[in-house]
Design a protein around this motif. Structure first.
Motif, PDB file in Angstrom:
ATOM      1  N   ILE A   1      19.896  35.548  11.817  1.00 12.30           N
ATOM      2  CA  ILE A   1      18.934  34.650  11.186  1.00 12.30           C
ATOM      3  C   ILE A   1      18.764  35.025   9.708  1.00 12.30           C
ATOM      4  CG2 ILE A   1      16.571  33.782  11.221  1.00 12.30           C
ATOM      5  CD1 ILE A   1      18.271  32.958  13.636  1.00 12.30           C
ATOM      6  N   ASP A   2      19.048  34.055   8.847  1.00 13.52           N
ATOM      7  CA  ASP A   2      18.947  34.251   7.396  1.00 13.52           C
ATOM      8  C   ASP A   2      17.626  33.674   6.902  1.00 13.52           C
ATOM      9  OD1 ASP A   2      19.382  34.488   4.669  1.00 13.52           O
ATOM     10  OD2 ASP A   2      20.632  32.672   4.556  1.00 13.52           O
ATOM     11  N   ILE A   3      16.779  34.536   6.329  1.00 17.63           N
ATOM     12  CA  ILE A   3      15.476  34.109   5.806  1.00 17.63           C
ATOM     13  C   ILE A   3      15.473  34.307   4.294  1.00 17.63           C
ATOM     14  CG2 ILE A   3      12.982  34.499   5.838  1.00 17.63           C
ATOM     15  CD1 ILE A   3      13.300  35.542   8.699  1.00 17.63           C
ATOM     16  N   ALA A   4      15.272  33.231   3.552  1.00 19.54           N
ATOM     17  CA  ALA A   4      15.203  33.296   2.092  1.00 19.54           C
ATOM     18  C   ALA A   4      13.755  33.121   1.655  1.00 19.54           C
ATOM     19  CB  ALA A   4      16.076  32.219   1.468  1.00 19.54           C
ATOM     20  N   VAL A   5      13.337  33.939   0.704  1.00 20.78           N
ATOM     21  CA  VAL A   5      11.970  33.905   0.175  1.00 20.78           C
ATOM     22  C   VAL A   5      12.054  33.637  -1.322  1.00 20.78           C
ATOM     23  CG1 VAL A   5       9.790  35.158  -0.050  1.00 20.78           C
ATOM     24  CG2 VAL A   5      11.310  35.631   1.893  1.00 20.78           C
TER      25      VAL A   5
ATOM     26  N   CYS B   1      16.895  39.456  11.938  1.00 26.31           N
ATOM     27  CA  CYS B   1      16.513  38.742  10.717  1.00 26.31           C
ATOM     28  C   CYS B   1      16.998  39.447   9.456  1.00 26.31           C
ATOM     29  CB  CYS B   1      15.001  38.576  10.654  1.00 26.31           C
ATOM     30  SG  CYS B   1      14.338  37.458  11.896  1.00 26.31           S
ATOM     31  N   SER B   2      17.693  38.714   8.626  1.00 25.57           N
ATOM     32  CA  SER B   2      18.075  39.161   7.283  1.00 25.57           C
ATOM     33  C   SER B   2      17.127  38.504   6.290  1.00 25.57           C
ATOM     34  CB  SER B   2      19.524  38.759   6.990  1.00 25.57           C
ATOM     35  OG  SER B   2      19.822  38.901   5.616  1.00 25.57           O
ATOM     36  N   VAL B   3      16.433  39.306   5.479  1.00 26.65           N
ATOM     37  CA  VAL B   3      15.442  38.783   4.529  1.00 26.65           C
ATOM     38  C   VAL B   3      15.935  39.034   3.113  1.00 26.65           C
ATOM     39  CG1 VAL B   3      13.045  38.860   3.765  1.00 26.65           C
ATOM     40  CG2 VAL B   3      13.597  39.308   6.168  1.00 26.65           C
ATOM     41  N   ARG B   4      15.880  38.002   2.279  1.00 30.05           N
ATOM     42  CA  ARG B   4      16.312  38.152   0.886  1.00 30.05           C
ATOM     43  C   ARG B   4      15.402  37.339  -0.027  1.00 30.05           C
ATOM     44  NH1 ARG B   4      19.841  33.640  -0.171  1.00 30.05           N
ATOM     45  NH2 ARG B   4      20.091  32.386   1.710  1.00 30.05           N
ATOM     46  N   PHE B   5      15.236  37.819  -1.250  1.00 28.05           N
ATOM     47  CA  PHE B   5      14.413  37.145  -2.245  1.00 28.05           C
ATOM     48  C   PHE B   5      15.317  36.481  -3.283  1.00 28.05           C
ATOM     49  CE2 PHE B   5      11.418  39.844  -0.226  1.00 28.05           C
ATOM     50  CZ  PHE B   5      10.162  39.316  -0.455  1.00 28.05           C
ATOM     51  N   VAL B   6      15.020  35.238  -3.631  1.00 25.10           N
ATOM     52  CA  VAL B   6      15.879  34.489  -4.549  1.00 25.10           C
ATOM     53  C   VAL B   6      15.088  33.966  -5.739  1.00 25.10           C
ATOM     54  CG1 VAL B   6      17.470  33.844  -2.715  1.00 25.10           C
ATOM     55  CG2 VAL B   6      15.589  32.322  -3.274  1.00 25.10           C
ATOM     56  N   LYS B   7      15.743  33.940  -6.918  1.00 23.26           N
ATOM     57  CA  LYS B   7      15.108  33.471  -8.147  1.00 23.26           C
ATOM     58  C   LYS B   7      15.856  32.303  -8.789  1.00 23.26           C
ATOM     59  CE  LYS B   7      15.055  37.526 -10.254  1.00 23.26           C
ATOM     60  NZ  LYS B   7      14.741  38.551 -11.294  1.00 23.26           N
TER      61      LYS B   7
ATOM     62  N   GLU C   1      21.396  30.946  -5.865  1.00 23.51           N
ATOM     63  CA  GLU C   1      21.248  32.065  -4.923  1.00 23.51           C
ATOM     64  C   GLU C   1      20.763  31.619  -3.550  1.00 23.51           C
ATOM     65  OE1 GLU C   1      19.885  35.570  -8.120  1.00 23.51           O
ATOM     66  OE2 GLU C   1      18.388  34.561  -6.859  1.00 23.51           O
ATOM     67  N   LEU C   2      20.253  30.397  -3.480  1.00 22.25           N
ATOM     68  CA  LEU C   2      19.528  30.000  -2.276  1.00 22.25           C
ATOM     69  C   LEU C   2      20.408  29.848  -1.045  1.00 22.25           C
ATOM     70  CD1 LEU C   2      16.775  29.408  -1.200  1.00 22.25           C
ATOM     71  CD2 LEU C   2      16.954  27.055  -2.025  1.00 22.25           C
TER      72      LEU C   2
ATOM     73  N   GLY D   1      16.101  24.887 -11.008  1.00 24.28           N
ATOM     74  CA  GLY D   1      16.881  24.089 -10.068  1.00 24.28           C
ATOM     75  C   GLY D   1      16.541  24.356  -8.619  1.00 24.28           C
ATOM     76  N   LEU D   2      15.594  25.277  -8.391  1.00 24.75           N
ATOM     77  CA  LEU D   2      15.223  25.590  -7.011  1.00 24.75           C
ATOM     78  C   LEU D   2      14.542  24.409  -6.319  1.00 24.75           C
ATOM     79  CD1 LEU D   2      14.016  29.288  -7.372  1.00 24.75           C
ATOM     80  CD2 LEU D   2      15.731  28.486  -5.740  1.00 24.75           C
ATOM     81  N   ALA D   3      13.768  23.632  -7.080  1.00 23.18           N
ATOM     82  CA  ALA D   3      13.082  22.488  -6.473  1.00 23.18           C
ATOM     83  C   ALA D   3      14.090  21.514  -5.867  1.00 23.18           C
ATOM     84  CB  ALA D   3      12.212  21.785  -7.513  1.00 23.18           C
ATOM     85  N   ASN D   4      15.126  21.179  -6.623  1.00 20.15           N
ATOM     86  CA  ASN D   4      16.157  20.262  -6.098  1.00 20.15           C
ATOM     87  C   ASN D   4      16.872  20.855  -4.898  1.00 20.15           C
ATOM     88  OD1 ASN D   4      15.664  18.202  -7.928  1.00 20.15           O
ATOM     89  ND2 ASN D   4      17.110  19.004  -9.442  1.00 20.15           N
TER      90      ASN D   4
END
Length: 501
Positions: free
Chosen positions: A249-253, A274-280, A284-285, A310-313
């Motif tokens: 399970i890939d979890i992006a924050v 669960c794999s947890v990662r933070f993206v900016k 990266e998403l 560009g994260l919103a799109n």
């Protein structure tokens, strides 16, 4: 008092460990940090806001947290401005220069009164400093390091982080920059986060003691997978930005600039799948199984960040692909249609369009809700008892007929789509509820054709185990009896000097 050579040297963890150790040894113990700058906050049982680290330290000490343990909390909100929280309630938004000039004397009185109350109630108070005591540009009006040690008549232990390199230079440099009277308070040094064979470090330890005349009280090894909540976002640079392919399970924050209370995510780190990662950045998403929009201290500016990067799109594209998306607090507000801040409560910008994933409008208000909450979450056909805390200055209004997520005793809260893919809530700590987290992650597994994992570990139990692990490691690797003796000697010397005057 525990002070450090810099931020993230391990002060908070060491205070947590000592709180646990002293309680285990029969002392009624409390933590104290006069002034904390952090966007990770903790809500006391009476609905007051303090630094999260002091709340966690109180838990380690087995006591109820109070605002005396962190009377002043500074919450940066952008534009070189911060919200000043005094005894758990917003006091004023101030710029740094204004705070130093106009708040100093008031802050000093607040700190002295809080410390006195704690020292009257507890056998031991473990005090935490901030940053470094050698910030020579700030020391004339600082409220958190040596001035507090002087108020408390406390001996100081200086902590250095060897993992970053240059630990002896940072320790010696810090000591040399201290005023002579302040340097006399330092009874010992602890080296933190050591990896490897400590015998190879011995020549450096011997040199340091000979050069400074100050004893090394211990070398604490780096503790892998330590379940202790982080104090502030400086630790986020240590978190992964990439998917761990060994986990299903890939979890992006989303890591926006004013991210707050990101410790909401901590329980997922303890899940084996669960794999947890933070993206900016948008690129990266990727395509996570779960996307989390965490809390924010400035929702409008962080919403602008989503648009500009560009994260919103990319988030909207993920929604079209039926990705599960959960927003908490500020992240919940971003899921709506529109956010307005006409009174400039958080931002100079008056309004902004949200992601329009929930039919909702949010208005910022001067009033700040801070409360511990319990209720029942509706997740599909399941009704799950949940507890957590709310801390926000906005009011969100859903269109009539849309389903709320949590039923509280006096109101409905949050929102959930019919297919359970879009969830928004003001409930911090929602993932700390084991039953809800298990249902959520197993739902993600079923979507991928994976069998559910039943009877997942209790996060609260893991948290208690983390306190004990930390205390046991620190107890094993510091000279506790020597530290006790040095503390006693220092206090006796203070009393003699006081009598002499």
């Amino acid at each position: 008092m525990i002070q450090g050579t810099h931020s993230d040297a391990g002060k908070s963890a060491l205070v947590t460990a000592l709180c646990r150790i002293f309680v285990q040894d029969g002392y009624k113990t409390a933590p104290f940090k006069s002034q904390n700058m952090s966007l990770n906050s903790y809500i006391t049982t009476c609905g007051k806001e303090i630094g999260r680290a002091q709340g966690v330290q109180a838990e380690a000490a087995g006591i109820e947290a109070t605002t005396d343990m962190n009377p002043i909390l500074i919450k940066p909100s952008g534009e070189f401005q911060s919200q000043i929280v005094v005894h758990g309630k917003p006091y004023k938004n101030m710029k740094a220069g204004e705070y130093r000039k106009d708040f100093y004397q008031k802050g000093l009185r607040i700190i002295e009164e809080s410390y006195e109350r704690l020292s009257d109630q507890y056998d031991r108070v473990v005090i935490e400093g901030a940053g470094s005591p050698a910030e020579i540009n700030l020391n004339d009006r600082e409220l958190v390091n040596m001035r507090v040690a002087n108020i408390a008549k406390a001996p100081v232990i200086l902590v250095g982080d060897i993992e970053k390199g240059g630990v002896f230079a940072s320790l010696v440099g810090t000591l040399q920059l201290l005023e002579p009277e302040d340097k006399k308070r330092v009874i010992g040094v602890i080296i933190n986060k050591f990896r490897g064979d400590v015998s190879l470090l011995q020549p450096g330890l011997t040199w340091f003691e000979n050069y400074t005349g100050i004893p090394i009280l211990g070398v604490i090894p780096f503790i892998e997978n330590l379940m202790i909540e982080a104090e502030d976002s400086v630790v986020l640079s240590n978190y992964s930005t990439k998917v761990d392919s060994s986990k299903e399970i890939d979890i992006a924050v989303i890591r926006y600039p004013m991210i707050s209370n990101f410790t909401d995510i901590d329980p997922f780190f303890e899940e084996v799948d669960c794999s947890v990662r933070f993206v900016k950045k948008g690129e990266e998403l990727g395509e996570p199984d779960l996307l989390i929009l965490p809390g924010s201290k400035n929702t409008i500016e962080d919403m602008m960040f989503l648009h500009n990067t560009g994260l919103a799109n990319r988030i909207l594209q993920l929604e079209q692909k039926k990705t599960t998306i959960i927003g908490i607090c500020g992240g919940y507000q971003m899921l709506g249609n529109h956010i307005e801040d006409k009174d400039g409560v958080e931002s100079l910008k008056k309004e902004i369009e949200g992601l329009s994933l929930l039919p909702m409008k949010t208005s910022m208000t001067p009033y700040k809700l801070t409360v511990q909450s319990t209720g029942v979450a509706q997740f599909g056909d399941e009704k799950i008892p949940v507890s957590g805390y709310e801390i926000h200055m906005g009011e969100s209004h859903l269109e009539a007929g849309y389903k709320h997520f949590v039923q509280l005793a006096d109101r409905e809260e949050g929102a959930i789509s019919q297919d359970k893919r879009i969830i928004g809530t003001y409930f911090h700590g929602i993932f700390h509820n084991d039953v809800f987290r298990e249902l959520l992650v197993n739902e993600l597994r079923l979507k991928k054709g994976l069998a559910p994992i039943l009877d997942r570990a209790s996060f609260s139990k893991k948290k208690e185990e983390g306190f004990d692990l930390l205390a046991n490691v620190v107890r094993e690797h510091i000279h506790l009896e020597k530290m006790h003796q040095l503390m006693t000697d220092f206090q006796n010397k203070q009393r003699k000097e006081s009598y002499g005057k």
